[in-house]
Design a protein around this motif. Structure first.
Motif, PDB file in Angstrom:
ATOM      1  N   THR A   1      -9.344   2.357 -14.436  1.00  0.00           N
ATOM      2  CA  THR A   1      -8.515   2.852 -13.339  1.00  0.00           C
ATOM      3  C   THR A   1      -7.366   3.705 -13.867  1.00  0.00           C
ATOM      4  O   THR A   1      -7.032   3.650 -15.053  1.00  0.00           O
ATOM      5  N   ARG A   2      -6.793   4.481 -12.990  1.00  0.00           N
ATOM      6  CA  ARG A   2      -5.614   5.271 -13.321  1.00  0.00           C
ATOM      7  C   ARG A   2      -4.405   4.606 -12.675  1.00  0.00           C
ATOM      8  O   ARG A   2      -4.437   4.222 -11.506  1.00  0.00           O
ATOM      9  N   LYS A   3      -3.333   4.473 -13.459  1.00  0.00           N
ATOM     10  CA  LYS A   3      -2.139   3.797 -12.965  1.00  0.00           C
ATOM     11  C   LYS A   3      -0.911   4.673 -13.148  1.00  0.00           C
ATOM     12  O   LYS A   3      -0.792   5.394 -14.133  1.00  0.00           O
ATOM     13  N   ALA A   4       0.010   4.538 -12.195  1.00  0.00           N
ATOM     14  CA  ALA A   4       1.266   5.291 -12.249  1.00  0.00           C
ATOM     15  C   ALA A   4       2.433   4.319 -12.263  1.00  0.00           C
ATOM     16  O   ALA A   4       2.418   3.296 -11.579  1.00  0.00           O
TER      17      ALA A   4
ATOM     18  N   GLY B   1       0.824  -1.197   0.000  1.00  0.00           N
ATOM     19  CA  GLY B   1       0.000   0.000   0.000  1.00  0.00           C
ATOM     20  C   GLY B   1       0.861   1.250   0.000  1.00  0.00           C
ATOM     21  O   GLY B   1       1.832   1.348   0.761  1.00  0.00           O
ATOM     22  N   GLY B   2       0.533   2.211  -0.862  1.00  0.00           N
ATOM     23  CA  GLY B   2       1.331   3.419  -0.968  1.00  0.00           C
ATOM     24  C   GLY B   2       0.491   4.674  -0.907  1.00  0.00           C
ATOM     25  O   GLY B   2      -0.718   4.646  -1.144  1.00  0.00           O
TER      26      GLY B   2
ATOM     27  N   LEU C   1       0.731  -0.604  -4.819  1.00  0.00           N
ATOM     28  CA  LEU C   1       1.914  -0.780  -5.669  1.00  0.00           C
ATOM     29  C   LEU C   1       2.183  -2.264  -5.865  1.00  0.00           C
ATOM     30  O   LEU C   1       2.166  -3.045  -4.912  1.00  0.00           O
ATOM     31  N   SER C   2       2.470  -2.631  -7.117  1.00  0.00           N
ATOM     32  CA  SER C   2       2.719  -4.032  -7.457  1.00  0.00           C
ATOM     33  C   SER C   2       3.989  -4.149  -8.284  1.00  0.00           C
ATOM     34  O   SER C   2       4.247  -3.322  -9.167  1.00  0.00           O
ATOM     35  N   GLY C   3       4.757  -5.199  -7.992  1.00  0.00           N
ATOM     36  CA  GLY C   3       5.911  -5.498  -8.819  1.00  0.00           C
ATOM     37  C   GLY C   3       5.459  -6.171 -10.100  1.00  0.00           C
ATOM     38  O   GLY C   3       4.466  -6.895 -10.118  1.00  0.00           O
ATOM     39  N   ARG C   4       6.194  -5.927 -11.174  1.00  0.00           N
ATOM     40  CA  ARG C   4       5.834  -6.577 -12.437  1.00  0.00           C
ATOM     41  C   ARG C   4       7.023  -7.254 -13.090  1.00  0.00           C
ATOM     42  O   ARG C   4       7.035  -7.518 -14.288  1.00  0.00           O
ATOM     43  N   GLY C   5       8.059  -7.520 -12.284  1.00  0.00           N
ATOM     44  CA  GLY C   5       9.204  -8.260 -12.789  1.00  0.00           C
ATOM     45  C   GLY C   5      10.195  -7.446 -13.576  1.00  0.00           C
ATOM     46  O   GLY C   5      11.172  -7.988 -14.095  1.00  0.00           O
ATOM     47  N   GLY C   6       9.973  -6.147 -13.675  1.00  0.00           N
ATOM     48  CA  GLY C   6      10.886  -5.266 -14.401  1.00  0.00           C
ATOM     49  C   GLY C   6      11.503  -4.255 -13.463  1.00  0.00           C
ATOM     50  O   GLY C   6      11.468  -4.419 -12.242  1.00  0.00           O
ATOM     51  N   PRO C   7      12.059  -3.185 -13.992  1.00  0.00           N
ATOM     52  CA  PRO C   7      12.751  -2.207 -13.149  1.00  0.00           C
ATOM     53  C   PRO C   7      11.838  -1.232 -12.419  1.00  0.00           C
ATOM     54  O   PRO C   7      12.285  -0.521 -11.529  1.00  0.00           O
ATOM     55  N   VAL C   8      10.548  -1.159 -12.809  1.00  0.00           N
ATOM     56  CA  VAL C   8       9.648  -0.185 -12.181  1.00  0.00           C
ATOM     57  C   VAL C   8       8.442  -0.884 -11.560  1.00  0.00           C
ATOM     58  O   VAL C   8       8.160  -2.055 -11.829  1.00  0.00           O
ATOM     59  N   LEU C   9       7.730  -0.120 -10.705  1.00  0.00           N
ATOM     60  CA  LEU C   9       6.527  -0.606 -10.044  1.00  0.00           C
ATOM     61  C   LEU C   9       5.297   0.009 -10.707  1.00  0.00           C
ATOM     62  O   LEU C   9       5.377   1.084 -11.304  1.00  0.00           O
ATOM     63  N   THR C  10       4.160  -0.667 -10.561  1.00  0.00           N
ATOM     64  CA  THR C  10       2.889  -0.115 -11.015  1.00  0.00           C
ATOM     65  C   THR C  10       2.046   0.225  -9.794  1.00  0.00           C
ATOM     66  O   THR C  10       1.844  -0.608  -8.918  1.00  0.00           O
ATOM     67  N   MET C  11       1.566   1.461  -9.743  1.00  0.00           N
ATOM     68  CA  MET C  11       0.694   1.886  -8.645  1.00  0.00           C
ATOM     69  C   MET C  11      -0.710   2.077  -9.189  1.00  0.00           C
ATOM     70  O   MET C  11      -0.965   2.975  -9.992  1.00  0.00           O
ATOM     71  N   THR C  12      -1.623   1.207  -8.764  1.00  0.00           N
ATOM     72  CA  THR C  12      -3.024   1.332  -9.153  1.00  0.00           C
ATOM     73  C   THR C  12      -3.697   2.268  -8.156  1.00  0.00           C
ATOM     74  O   THR C  12      -3.789   1.965  -6.964  1.00  0.00           O
ATOM     75  N   LEU C  13      -4.136   3.411  -8.644  1.00  0.00           N
ATOM     76  CA  LEU C  13      -4.684   4.447  -7.772  1.00  0.00           C
ATOM     77  C   LEU C  13      -6.144   4.158  -7.446  1.00  0.00           C
ATOM     78  O   LEU C  13      -6.922   3.740  -8.316  1.00  0.00           O
ATOM     79  N   PHE C  14      -6.517   4.366  -6.174  1.00  0.00           N
ATOM     80  CA  PHE C  14      -7.880   4.074  -5.752  1.00  0.00           C
ATOM     81  C   PHE C  14      -8.866   5.109  -6.277  1.00  0.00           C
ATOM     82  O   PHE C  14     -10.056   4.838  -6.395  1.00  0.00           O
TER      83      PHE C  14
END
Length: 245
Positions: free
Chosen positions: A224-227, A156-157, A170-183
């Motif tokens: 949804t909006r993702k960062a 949670g972020g 925030l979720s890892g996706r196996g690459g260099p960056v994270l995905t943050m799914t905004l509520f």
């Protein structure tokens, strides 16, 4: 007295790490300066300008390499200092532990602390830069840590740059960056925003640096909006971490 002893123990560990970091750089530098002295004498005797140029280029290349190593060593030392300066966390203990292995393709970190120091799965692992990951498996004197970027790791972020703060997962996706799914599908999160832990998990306190937003986009399939978030921690230079228990 116990806290003083523990702090001195941490200092001893960090001092040893600093010496280990500096020594490999200092030794080749000493050899480099000796070689440059030999080179300066050799130039006087040499009659070949081409040979002089090649030798000079080799020396410059070597100096560039060692300069990079010094920069890296200074960054590692600064991270260790930040690690020691971390404030106490109410109800939690910081366990200093050395990094003994990194398997970046698998998203795993091997750390030299286990059940002998009270380590359990799902405990948060941090360094002076921020949140490193979560403990996965534990043996007597070691544990494996899943990096934040590992698949199926969720944290949670909160966007500390927004008022009121925006939250998400925030979720890892196996690459260099994270995905943050905004509520909030209409979130105002923007590139450059700083993301911290929200503190909804009993293992992960609030306010630990996770990273910075590098892009934001809408997902037309989920509405949804993702960062995309660049992690705060540079795992490539990790030498010591703290496990929060």
């Amino acid at each position: 007295m116990q806290s003083v002893s523990a702090h001195r123990g941490s200092l001893d560990v960090v001092t040893a790490l600093i010496q280990k970091t500096i020594s490999p750089v200092a030794r080749p530098l000493a050899g480099l300066f000796d070689a440059m002295g030999d080179y300066s004498h050799g130039v006087i005797r040499s009659h070949s300008l081409a040979e002089q140029n090649r030798a000079m280029k080799a020396q410059l290349d070597a100096m560039s390499i060692y300069a990079e190593r010094i920069d890296q060593a200074e960054q590692e030392i600064e991270n260790l200092r930040k690690l020691l300066d971390q404030p106490p966390l109410p109800g939690m203990t910081r366990v200093n532990a050395p990094v003994i292995g990194l398997h970046q393709t698998e998203g795993l970190l091997e750390v030299g602390a286990g059940t002998n120091k009270g380590i359990q799965p799902n405990m948060a692992v941090v360094n002076g830069q921020g949140l490193v990951g979560l403990v996965q498996t534990v043996t007597t004197d070691e544990c494996q840590v899943a990096l934040l970027t590992t698949l199926n790791i969720n944290v949670g972020g909160v966007d500390a740059s927004r008022k009121p703060p925006e939250t998400g997962l925030l979720s890892g996706r196996g690459g260099p960056v994270l995905t943050m799914t905004l509520f909030n599908s209409k979130s105002t999160v923007a590139s450059g925003d700083r993301i911290l832990t929200e503190g909804v998990s009993k293992h992960i306190p609030a306010g630990i640096d996770i990273g910075r937003v590098i892009s934001v986009e809408d997902d037309p399939y989920t509405g949804t909006r993702k960062a995309s978030v660049d992690p705060a921690v540079d795992v490539g230079i990790l030498r010591e971490v703290q496990i929060l228990k």
